[in-house]
Write an enzyme that holds these catalytic residues in place. Structure first.
Site, PDB file in Angstrom:
ATOM      1  N   LEU A  43     -81.925  85.528 -27.623  1.00  0.00           N
ATOM      2  CA  LEU A  43     -81.128  86.328 -28.756  1.00  0.00           C
ATOM      3  C   LEU A  43     -81.974  85.557 -29.868  1.00  0.00           C
ATOM      4  O   LEU A  43     -82.240  86.134 -30.976  1.00  0.00           O
ATOM      5  CB  LEU A  43     -79.775  86.536 -28.852  1.00  0.00           C
ATOM      6  N   ALA A  44     -81.999  84.254 -30.068  1.00  0.00           N
ATOM      7  CA  ALA A  44     -82.554  83.468 -30.988  1.00  0.00           C
ATOM      8  C   ALA A  44     -84.080  83.973 -31.393  1.00  0.00           C
ATOM      9  O   ALA A  44     -84.541  84.060 -32.350  1.00  0.00           O
ATOM     10  CB  ALA A  44     -82.658  82.180 -30.640  1.00  0.00           C
ATOM     11  N   ARG A  45     -84.829  84.153 -30.379  1.00  0.00           N
ATOM     12  CA  ARG A  45     -86.158  84.487 -30.527  1.00  0.00           C
ATOM     13  C   ARG A  45     -86.256  85.865 -31.133  1.00  0.00           C
ATOM     14  O   ARG A  45     -87.551  86.254 -31.515  1.00  0.00           O
ATOM     15  CB  ARG A  45     -86.793  84.614 -28.900  1.00  0.00           C
ATOM     16  N   ASP A  78     -62.399  72.961 -30.617  1.00  0.00           N
ATOM     17  CA  ASP A  78     -61.377  71.663 -30.370  1.00  0.00           C
ATOM     18  C   ASP A  78     -60.650  71.484 -28.986  1.00  0.00           C
ATOM     19  O   ASP A  78     -60.250  72.571 -28.611  1.00  0.00           O
ATOM     20  CB  ASP A  78     -60.780  71.587 -31.722  1.00  0.00           C
ATOM     21  N   LEU A  82     -67.581  84.162 -33.644  1.00  0.00           N
ATOM     22  CA  LEU A  82     -69.035  83.982 -33.516  1.00  0.00           C
ATOM     23  C   LEU A  82     -69.464  84.217 -35.144  1.00  0.00           C
ATOM     24  O   LEU A  82     -68.780  85.282 -35.776  1.00  0.00           O
ATOM     25  CB  LEU A  82     -69.662  85.146 -32.580  1.00  0.00           C
ATOM     26  N   GLU A  83     -70.243  83.581 -35.803  1.00  0.00           N
ATOM     27  CA  GLU A  83     -70.969  83.420 -37.150  1.00  0.00           C
ATOM     28  C   GLU A  83     -72.248  84.285 -36.876  1.00  0.00           C
ATOM     29  O   GLU A  83     -73.126  83.338 -37.072  1.00  0.00           O
ATOM     30  CB  GLU A  83     -70.678  82.228 -37.903  1.00  0.00           C
TER      31      GLU A  83
END
Length: 193
Positions: free
Chosen positions: A113-115, A128, A137-138
Site C-alpha cells: 500500500l505504501a508503494r 500503549d 488509522l491516520e
C-alpha cells in the site's frame, strides 16, 4: 525482543493478549498479525479556517476541531471510501485489541500500500500497554491517484514487544486516557491535554 508467531498464538490462547475477532493462523506471520480495515471513517470538512491554534484556549481549540472534522462516516458492506491525493482521513481497524500492562504494540502499514502512496499512520504507531479498543488509522494519500479503501481489506500489521515488567500507569488505568475503549474513528482530542 518482539513476540514471534508462536508466542503471539500462545499469548492469545492464554488470554494475555486479546484480538477480536481472533485472527486465523494464516494472518499471524513470523512476528506480526495482519489487521483489516473497519467501516468507520472521519475526514476534514471543507472549511475556511486559516489555521487551528493548538496552543490556544481549550474551548477555542475544541470549537475549531468541531468546525473542521466531519461526523463519523459508516460504510455499508461493499462500499468504498475514496482517499484523494493530499487528503488525510481517520479510520479504524476491524479488530479490537486489548494489551496487558506488560506488553506494547506497534502498527506498521503494508509495503504494497505504501508503494501506492498510502500512509496508514502519520506518526502514532505505538499501542500503549493497557490499551483496549480499535486502532485508529491516520491515512494520508501521498500518491497521484485516488485510492479506494474497502472495509475488510488487509491494511497493516501489529507486532508486540514485552516490557521489562508491568507498566505502573497502563493506558486503561490513566485518568487522562482520552481514547480509552474507542471503537470508532475518534477525532483529535488535543483540547483535552
Amino acid at each position: 525482543m518482539r513476540l514471534c508467531d508462536r508466542d503471539i498464538e500462545a499469548w492469545l490462547d492464554e488470554g494475555r493478549l486479546s484480538i477480536n475477532p481472533r485472527p486465523p493462523v494464516e494472518r499471524i506471520n513470523g512476528a506480526t498479525v495482519d489487521v483489516r480495515l473497519g467501516n468507520k471513517f472521519r475526514t476534514f470538512r471543507g472549511h475556511t479556517a486559516a489555521f487551528i491554534d493548538l496552543s490556544g484556549p481549550k474551548d477555542e481549540v475544541s470549537a475549531a476541531l468541531d468546525r473542521v472534522m466531519s461526523d463519523e462516516i459508516v460504510l455499508d458492506e461493499g462500499e468504498a471510501f475514496y482517499l484523494h491525493p493530499g487528503e488525510l482521513a481517520l479510520a479504524v481497524t476491524l479488530e479490537s485489541v486489548t494489551l496487558p500492562a506488560d506488553l506494547v504494540g506497534w502498527l506498521d502499514g503494508r509495503s504494497s500500500l505504501a508503494r501506492l502512496g498510502l500512509m496508514v499512520h502519520v506518526t502514532a504507531h505505538r499501542i500503549d500497554p493497557g490499551w483496549s479498543g480499535c486502532i485508529v488509522l491516520e491515512f494520508y494519500n501521498s500518491g497521484k491517484l485516488p485510492l479506494a479503501l474497502r472495509p475488510g481489506m488487509l491494511i497493516g500489521a501489529l507486532s508486540f514487544e514485552p516490557l521489562s515488567g508491568p507498566a505502573a500507569r497502563p493506558y486503561n488505568r490513566r485518568e487522562d486516557a482520552k481514547y480509552r475503549n474507542q471503537q470508532g474513528a475518534v477525532a483529535s482530542r488535543i483540547d483535552k491535554d
